[in-house]
Every structure is written in structure tokens, then in C-alpha cells.
Design an enzyme around this catalytic site. Structure first.
Site, PDB file in Angstrom:
ATOM      1  N   ARG A 143     -24.585 -26.993   4.476  1.00  0.00           N
ATOM      2  CA  ARG A 143     -23.419 -27.807   4.807  1.00  0.00           C
ATOM      3  C   ARG A 143     -22.655 -28.099   3.531  1.00  0.00           C
ATOM      4  NH1 ARG A 143     -23.575 -26.679   9.285  1.00  0.00           N
ATOM      5  NH2 ARG A 143     -23.674 -27.938  11.154  1.00  0.00           N
ATOM      6  N   GLU A 188     -14.224 -28.713   4.300  1.00  0.00           N
ATOM      7  CA  GLU A 188     -13.733 -27.464   4.889  1.00  0.00           C
ATOM      8  C   GLU A 188     -12.894 -27.753   6.141  1.00  0.00           C
ATOM      9  OE1 GLU A 188     -17.777 -25.809   5.466  1.00  0.00           O
ATOM     10  OE2 GLU A 188     -17.381 -25.886   7.629  1.00  0.00           O
ATOM     11  N   HIS A 219     -17.689 -20.293   6.781  1.00  0.00           N
ATOM     12  CA  HIS A 219     -18.688 -20.902   7.683  1.00  0.00           C
ATOM     13  C   HIS A 219     -19.005 -19.975   8.873  1.00  0.00           C
ATOM     14  CE1 HIS A 219     -20.415 -25.022   9.052  1.00  0.00           C
ATOM     15  NE2 HIS A 219     -21.180 -24.023   9.466  1.00  0.00           N
TER      16      HIS A 219
HETATM   17  C1  DGY Z   1     -24.781 -24.774  12.733  1.00  0.00           C
HETATM   18  O1  DGY Z   1     -25.263 -24.333  13.770  1.00  0.00           O
HETATM   19  O2  DGY Z   1     -25.085 -25.873  12.278  1.00  0.00           O
HETATM   20  C2  DGY Z   1     -23.788 -23.922  12.064  1.00  0.00           C
HETATM   21  O3  DGY Z   1     -23.448 -24.372  10.815  1.00  0.00           O
HETATM   22  C3  DGY Z   1     -22.572 -23.819  12.958  1.00  0.00           C
HETATM   23  O4  DGY Z   1     -22.117 -22.547  12.950  1.00  0.00           O
END
Ligand code: DGY
Length: 328
Positions: free
Chosen positions: A240, A269, A287
Site C-alpha cells: 500500500r 495515488e 496499482h
Molecule cells: C488489494 O486487493 O488489496 C489490492 O491492492 C487491490 O487491487
């Protein structure tokens, strides 16, 4: 009979909408418009459930404004967009989409590691720019992957998937740090050795971040941590934004304090820190770690199954705060 009303906050596959329409009165966003917070709140009025995608913040303010809401089904394994204690306090269930994306996301983590270590994006830009006019012995010479030391910070399911790829596929020496240590059986399966965070930072040739974002993990990789890494090391973040201090990372990359980074997630982001954009030794992706068509379909289906499972049958598949179920 009137069906319960739900909101699907972002565009999903048409078959997900068709499936949900068998059970609910569905308001959707197949045009994939970017709704302001006020628009989201307004569209949530009268809804008992919402399918979110990780971008919509579910907090005490939103819950107070939408008292009919019973379930927020996140189409993501990460759920840092949910204030889970606030949801529990209001008796609102949260669900996420674990497992279905583990291997796909681990594949991507490894792809980003390889692209970063072997300077794939940087060399491709060079070629496309018409700058390739001769062979050179050190042209885009990168870091070795096979046989090197792979460090993993955060050893959940995705971290374990990356460890298995590194250990079994590339003969890497795998070390990891996590809040809790894996069982001896899992450590053996992943061929991974538990180390303290400082040892991880100092020893890894390639460090991959796969830990959940929380107040505790905010800037877990800041200037001090980056300074502990080898100058030849690479850093990959598929977890993240906010786990890495992006401004500090840009400074470390510019100063060649570490060799390179691969980033799929960013603080704030879809905005990306301008200093990162200016660095050539960083691979940047928007992402997409879980983005294969079969996996995205599986994530959408699991989120939809959670809506039907809970709101129709009282049995969610992957609850985040099961204490809400006990209170009912
Ligand atoms: C998640 O599943 O947490 C991913 O980052 C989303 O694509």
C-alpha cells in the site's frame, strides 16, 4: 416483493451486475464516474449494502450519514479504506477478498522485482527513444536475482507466495520479518528464515514489502530504514502507499543510497510524487498487482457472493469483523 437496495460504487464486470440483480435492486456505476464523497453519500441513501473497490473510505461520518447500511463488501484483500472499529460499533459488517488474488499478486511482485533488478523498464525507454546504437559491456547491467538474498517484510499469504517463488524457482536465500513468526512447517515450505527488521534491511539484496497498511505500518520504510539497506539493493512495494515515505525514497534513489525500486502503490495515488517520476532507477506501475482478468473476475464474484451470502442468507463468506454476526 421489493428487493433490498445496494450500491456498486465502481464499474465491475457486467455478469457481476447481472448476478447481483437476481437478488437486489442495484444502483451501479458502470460508467465508472469518479464520485465525490458527497455524491457517494447521496447514492448510499436507502442502501443496505455497498460493493467498494478499495478507494471508497468507509468511516464513522459516512456510517452516521447512512444508517441503513449493513454490509460493505470490499473488492480487495486490503481494507485500510474501512474504519473497522467504527463499522463494528455501528453493527456494520465488512468483507474483503482474500485468497483469490494471492498467487496472481505474488506473480506480479516477482515480476516487479525482476523488472527492477534487471532494469527492464529503463532499458526499454532507452531503446524506444532511439538511443541504442552500439553494444556496451555495462549497458543496463543490473543486479543478480538467482542465488541472491530475498527479504520479505510482511509474511502473509502473498509474502509466502513470493518466498516460494524466490526459494524454489530462483534458488534465493529467503529471509523475512513479520509481526508474528510462521510455523516451522510454513517456514520450511517457504524455505524462509525469520530475522529482526534491522537484519532484514541490512541483508536483503531485494526487499519486497507485502504488509498491510495501518497507523503502525505508516512510513515503515522511511529515510532511517532506507539508510540501513545495501547501496546495491532494490526495494519493491506491492502493499500500500504510505508504507513507504515516497519523498524519502526519491531522495535515496537520487543519491544512489539504494540501487533501484519497483512501486505499484503510492502515497495519495493516483497521484505520484513528482520526484519519483523524475528518477530513472524506479519502475512505476498503476496499482495492478492483482490485475489479471480471471483474478479480477474471482474478486468481483467473491465480493458479490459476500453481499448475497450476508444480506440474503445471513452468512458472509469472508467477514472482517465477525463479532457483528454474534451481536445480531
Ligand atoms: C488489494 O486487493 O488489496 C489490492 O491492492 C487491490 O487491487
Amino acid at each position: 416483493m421489493t428487493q433490498p437496495a445496494i450500491l456498486v460504487a465502481r464499474a465491475v464486470f457486467p455478469e457481476t451486475i447481472a448476478f447481483l440483480q437476481q437478488h437486489f435492486d442495484v444502483t451501479h456505476n458502470q460508467a465508472d464516474e469518479v464520485w465525490s464523497r458527497a455524491e457517494l453519500l447521496q447514492r448510499l441513501q436507502g442502501k443496505v449494502g455497498v460493493l467498494t473497490t478499495g478507494s471508497e473510505r468507509i468511516d464513522a461520518e459516512l456510517l452516521a450519514a447512512c444508517p441503513g447500511l449493513k454490509l460493505c463488501a470490499n473488492m480487495a484483500v486490503g481494507f485500510n479504506n474501512f474504519d473497522v472499529p467504527a463499522m463494528t460499533a455501528r453493527g456494520v459488517l465488512g468483507t474483503n477478498t482474500p485468497d483469490v488474488l494471492t498467487e496472481t499478486t505474488a506473480d506480479f511482485g516477482f515480476a516487479l522485482l525482476m523488472a527492477t533488478a534487471r532494469r527492464i523498464a529503463e532499458s526499454e525507454h532507452f531503446l524506444r527513444a532511439g538511443k541504442w546504437n552500439k553494444w556496451a559491456i555495462d549497458m543496463f547491467a543490473g543486479a543478480e536475482v538467482h542465488g541472491s538474498t530475498l527479504g520479505i517484510l510482511g509474511m502473509g499469504r502473498i509474502g509466502q507466495g513470493i518466498a516460494r517463488r524466490g526459494a524454489h524457482g530462483f534458488g534465493m536465500n529467503v529471509i523475512y520479518h513479520n509481526r508474528s513468526r510462521l510455523s516451522p512447517a510454513l517456514e520450511a515450505e517457504c524455505k524462509a528464515r525469520y530475522v529482526a527488521k534491522d537484519e532484514l534491511l541490512a541483508s536483503a539484496d531485494h526487499l519486497v514489502l507485502v504488509l498491510p497498511y495501518s497507523a503502525e505500518s505508516h512510513h515503515a520504510m522511511g529515510a532511517a530504514e532506507l539508510a540501513k539497506m545495501k547501496p546495491t539493493a532494490t526495494l519493491v512495494n506491492i502493499a500500500r502507499g504510505g508504507i513507504v515515505d515516497d519523498a524519502a525514497l526519491a531522495r535515496a534513489l537520487q543519491a544512489k543510497q539504494i540501487a533501484a525500486a519497483g512501486l505499484d502503490v503510492f502515497e495519495g495515488e493516483p497521484k505520484v510524487h513528482p520526484d519519483l517520476l523524475a528518477c530513472s532507477n524506479v519502475v512505476l506501475t498503476p496499482h495492478i498487482a492483482s490485475a489479471t482478468v480471471p483474478t479480477r473476475r474471482a474478486m468481483a464474484q467473491l465480493a458479490a457472493d459476500n453481499l448475497v451470502g450476508y444480506l440474503v442468507h445471513g452468512k458472509p463468506l469472508t467477514p472482517l469483523n465477525p463479532e457483528v454476526l454474534k451481536k445480531k
